[in-house]
Design an enzyme around this catalytic site. Structure first.
Site, PDB file in Angstrom:
ATOM      1  N   ARG A 242     -24.640 -22.510  14.662  1.00  0.00           N
ATOM      2  CA  ARG A 242     -23.852 -21.458  15.337  1.00  0.00           C
ATOM      3  C   ARG A 242     -23.205 -22.022  16.604  1.00  0.00           C
ATOM      4  O   ARG A 242     -22.012 -21.804  16.864  1.00  0.00           O
ATOM      5  CB  ARG A 242     -24.781 -20.287  15.656  1.00  0.00           C
ATOM      6  N   TYR A 286      -5.909 -34.364  33.275  1.00  0.00           N
ATOM      7  CA  TYR A 286      -5.676 -33.564  34.485  1.00  0.00           C
ATOM      8  C   TYR A 286      -5.792 -34.444  35.737  1.00  0.00           C
ATOM      9  O   TYR A 286      -4.942 -34.402  36.627  1.00  0.00           O
ATOM     10  CB  TYR A 286      -6.687 -32.419  34.548  1.00  0.00           C
TER      11      TYR A 286
END
Length: 293
Positions: A242, A286
């Site tokens: 999950r 970035y």
């Protein structure tokens, strides 16, 4: 106090429609509190904020985890709010008491390569292999909780449209199935499941070799078996699949809100824990490109 606890639990069950697991959790917390006040000869109806803080300190000294103490406080807060509404007490001793900060644990996740290795293990050569392949592909494709997966009925899956309906209490969500998962599930539903089930009235989507609904423990054993077959050293549980589902979606550009919907999180803060797994390459870009980085 015993009578008030009984009325409170009935209120949670009948009015709030809480699940059995959540009810048991409330019951454990409040009965533990009842034992404490009786042992220390404290009148629960006249309990002050200082008394409540002492109780929380007692739990800390008893070695209870921060998350357990936080849950206990939430249970008692709900209990006292109920007592105020029913006019059994005048003051809430939990008022203005801050919940201890619970550190969000970093979920364990698999790399894309590890997922591929795990999903390649079940061989489509017999009924069990066909079922296991469908189950593992399905768990990773949907990100559903193990209890949700084993609770599914055959009618909850729409093979033609390629989605599954996951019912969670009074809520439900539709989760799309990827092509590989759909192919594996379709093969299982058409070829393996009809042979595995002993009773035509059996509704469960995933069944064990006796044709009965698969249990939580059964699912865990299957995942563990294929983890060992794949020689993956990480601890793998259905919940790790999950976490991996959510992380890989996010890393590949999926919207956080969409992931929240698919996971069935009521609060987006539960989904935001996966943000830390975003591609570190983005940070590098970035740092290099932003004039004020």
């Amino acid at each position: 106090m015993e009578k008030q606890i009984k009325l409170f639990l009935e209120f949670l069950q009948n009015e709030k429609k809480l699940s059995d697991n959540t009810l048991q959790s409330y019951q454990r917390d409040i009965i533990q509190f009842e034992e404490y006040v009786e042992k220390n000869r404290i009148n629960y109806a006249k309990m002050r904020q200082e008394d409540m803080k002492e109780y929380l300190a007692y739990l800390t000294q008893a070695g209870k985890k921060t998350s357990t103490i936080s849950r206990n406080l939430a249970s008692l807060r709900a209990f006292y709010q109920f007592l105020i509404r029913t006019r059994k007490v005048k003051h809430d001793p939990t008022e203005d008491i801050q919940s201890p900060k619970v550190e969000k644990r970093v979920p364990s996740v698999l790399t894309s390569q590890e997922v591929e290795l795990l999903l390649d293990q079940p061989k489509d050569v017999d009924l069990k292999g066909t079922r296991d392949k469908a189950m593992l592909e399905f768990a990773y494709a949907t990100g559903m909780r193990v209890t949700e997966i084993i609770s599914l009925d055959i009618e909850d899956i729409n093979v033609e449209e390629g989605f599954v309906i996951c019912k969670q209490g009074s809520k439900q969500r539709n989760i799309p199935l990827g092509s590989l998962s759909l192919k594996a599930v379709k093969e299982y539903v058409e070829e393996a499941r009809p042979v595995l089930i002993k009773n035509e009235k059996e509704k469960a989507l995933f069944v064990n070799v006796n044709g009965k609904r698969l249990t939580r423990q059964g699912f865990w054993k299957i995942v563990k078996f294929y983890k060992e077959q794949a020689h993956i050293t990480k601890d793998i549980t259905p919940h790790v699949l999950r976490h991996s589902f959510a992380t890989h979606l996010l890393q590949n550009g999926a919207d956080l809100k969409a992931i929240q919907t698919m996971l069935g999180h009521s609060d987006i803060s539960s989904t935001q824990v996966y943000m830390q797994f975003q591609d570190s390459g983005l940070k590098d870009i970035y740092q290099k490109a932003h004039p004020r980085a």
